[in-house]
Scaffold this motif. Structure first.
Motif, short mmCIF file in Angstrom:
data_model
loop_
_atom_site.label_atom_id
_atom_site.label_comp_id
_atom_site.label_asym_id
_atom_site.label_seq_id
_atom_site.Cartn_x
_atom_site.Cartn_y
_atom_site.Cartn_z
N ARG A 249 0.84 -1.21 0.00
CA ARG A 249 0.00 0.00 0.00
C ARG A 249 0.87 1.26 0.00
NH1 ARG A 249 -5.27 -0.79 0.09
NH2 ARG A 249 -6.24 -2.56 1.15
N THR B 23 2.06 1.58 -3.77
CA THR B 23 1.03 1.83 -4.79
C THR B 23 0.10 2.98 -4.44
OG1 THR B 23 -0.45 0.17 -3.81
CG2 THR B 23 1.10 -0.59 -5.50
N GLU B 24 -0.11 3.26 -3.14
CA GLU B 24 -1.05 4.30 -2.75
C GLU B 24 -0.35 5.57 -2.29
OE1 GLU B 24 -3.89 2.67 0.02
OE2 GLU B 24 -4.23 0.88 -1.23
N ASP C 69 4.32 1.98 -10.02
CA ASP C 69 3.91 0.67 -10.52
C ASP C 69 5.09 -0.31 -10.50
OD1 ASP C 69 1.27 1.38 -11.07
OD2 ASP C 69 1.83 2.26 -13.00
N ARG D 72 -0.96 -4.14 -6.69
CA ARG D 72 -1.87 -3.38 -5.85
C ARG D 72 -2.62 -4.32 -4.91
NH1 ARG D 72 -5.64 -0.90 -10.12
NH2 ARG D 72 -4.97 -2.79 -11.22
#
Length: 361
Positions: A53, A56-57, A62, A66
């Motif tokens: 997390r 990706t967040e 990338d 995810r």
């Protein structure tokens, strides 16, 4: 809420490819015993969840799958299915390194990019990770350094290789470098080998990194070791000219370094980088040497013996190429010579093997 309606386990891992009630393909990963018993199953799952997390967040990069959902009480997380990508190590075993040079280069670049994008972001990561449960940033940073301080040179003494004061002083300098990374403090997934990289077998590689159960911020150069020194799966990894005939191969060590330097400009400093890489490679080789008694019990001709010799010699070669740690370079060379005498079946020129020649036994 994601509802899984059917799934197929991907042996031998605790992973399954599943289909949701909306027809989407996902990956389900669950906890279970692990050979590395340093951390509980719950700790590993929460670490993977936090690291993925974070990437990706929080950072929006990338480089990893995810997270679509989690059930920590049930001990499972639901991840993006990265198919049609497959594990790089399987391709290398099946087809050899020359067929997948571009994918090996993509792997090295992805590892460097992971360091580059996470440099200076440790506080952000640990804030997220601490919301999932207790974590020790110092333990992540030190990694194997603490045990190396206690017994890093113990197997040299077992082998009868004398440890001089000059060696001990240089060893202390190497461990200090790894323990205090400074600008080289970056996130690692904790197992930076080719089995934890997924690439497309056709077309652009589009590499992704997986398996963040042991993720943490540590010295970036730990992640570069696998490009210079063979890990448990391989007999040789060097792509230096002449290592495997006339076919050109990417200098993956430099690919990694250039990618890392985007976020860690100190990687461009020859002295700083050479010292850190040499320290990480020698540390890895000494840790592998702790398997000495196990390998002594193996039958003659077991590849694991020659692989250990290759590991120690590769660490010495890397340090020598970067003009760093001359005392430890000499120590590793002497250790390799003693091992070859101890195990006559290891009289193999591993430097002549093609990079990513697999260890068969």
């Amino acid at each position: 809420m994601i509802n899984v309606v059917e799934w197929t386990r991907l042996e031998p891992w605790r992973v399954a490819r599943a289909r949701t009630d909306r027809g989407e393909s996902v990956i389900v990963k669950w906890t279970g015993p692990h050979a590395d018993g340093r951390h509980t199953e719950e700790w590993r799952l929460r670490t993977e969840l936090g690291a993925l997390r974070f990437l990706t967040e929080d950072l929006r990069v990338d480089l990893a799958p995810r997270v679509f959902g989690e059930d920590l009480l049930a001990g499972r997380i639901i991840l993006e299915d990265l198919a049609p990508r497959v594990a790089l190590d399987g391709l290398l075993r099946r087809d050899g390194v020359f067929a997948h040079a571009v994918r090996l280069e993509a792997f090295a670049r992805a590892r460097g990019e992971l360091g580059a994008v996470t440099a200076g972001q440790a506080e952000l990561y640990y804030r997220r990770r601490e919301r999932l449960g207790q974590v020790d940033p110092e333990a992540d940073r030190l990694g194997r350094v603490a045990r190396l301080r206690r017994e890093g040179l113990s197997q040299a003494k077992v082998l009868g290789v004398p440890i001089t004061g000059a060696v001990e002083r240089e060893f202390a300098l190497a461990l200090a470098e790894l323990a205090e990374p400074g600008p080289f403090l970056t996130l690692s997934n904790g197992d930076p080998e080719t089995n934890n990289a997924l690439v497309c077998a056709d077309g652009p590689p589009d590499a992704r990194l997986i398996d963040f159960e042991f993720a943490g911020f540590t010295h970036a150069l730990h992640d570069a070791v696998c490009l210079h020194v063979p890990g448990p799966a391989w007999m040789q990894v060097s792509t230096n000219a002449g290592a495997a005939g006339s076919e050109p191969l990417p200098q993956v060590g430099e690919v990694y370094r250039r990618a890392l330097a985007v976020g860690v400009p100190q990687a461009e400093d020859e002295r700083l980088y050479g010292m850190a890489l040499a320290a990480a490679c020698v540390a890895f080789a000494l840790v592998r040497l702790w398997r000495l008694q196990i390998l002594d019990r193996r039958t003659a001709g077991d590849d694991s013996r020659a692989q250990l010799v290759s590991t120690v010699e590769a660490a010495a070669s890397t340090a020598r190429e970067h003009h760093a740690l001359p005392q430890l370079t000499g120590l590793c060379q002497r250790l390799a010579e003693v091992l070859r005498r101890r195990w006559p079946d290891t009289d193999v020129d591993t430097a002549a093997l093609a990079p990513y020649t697999p260890r068969l036994r």
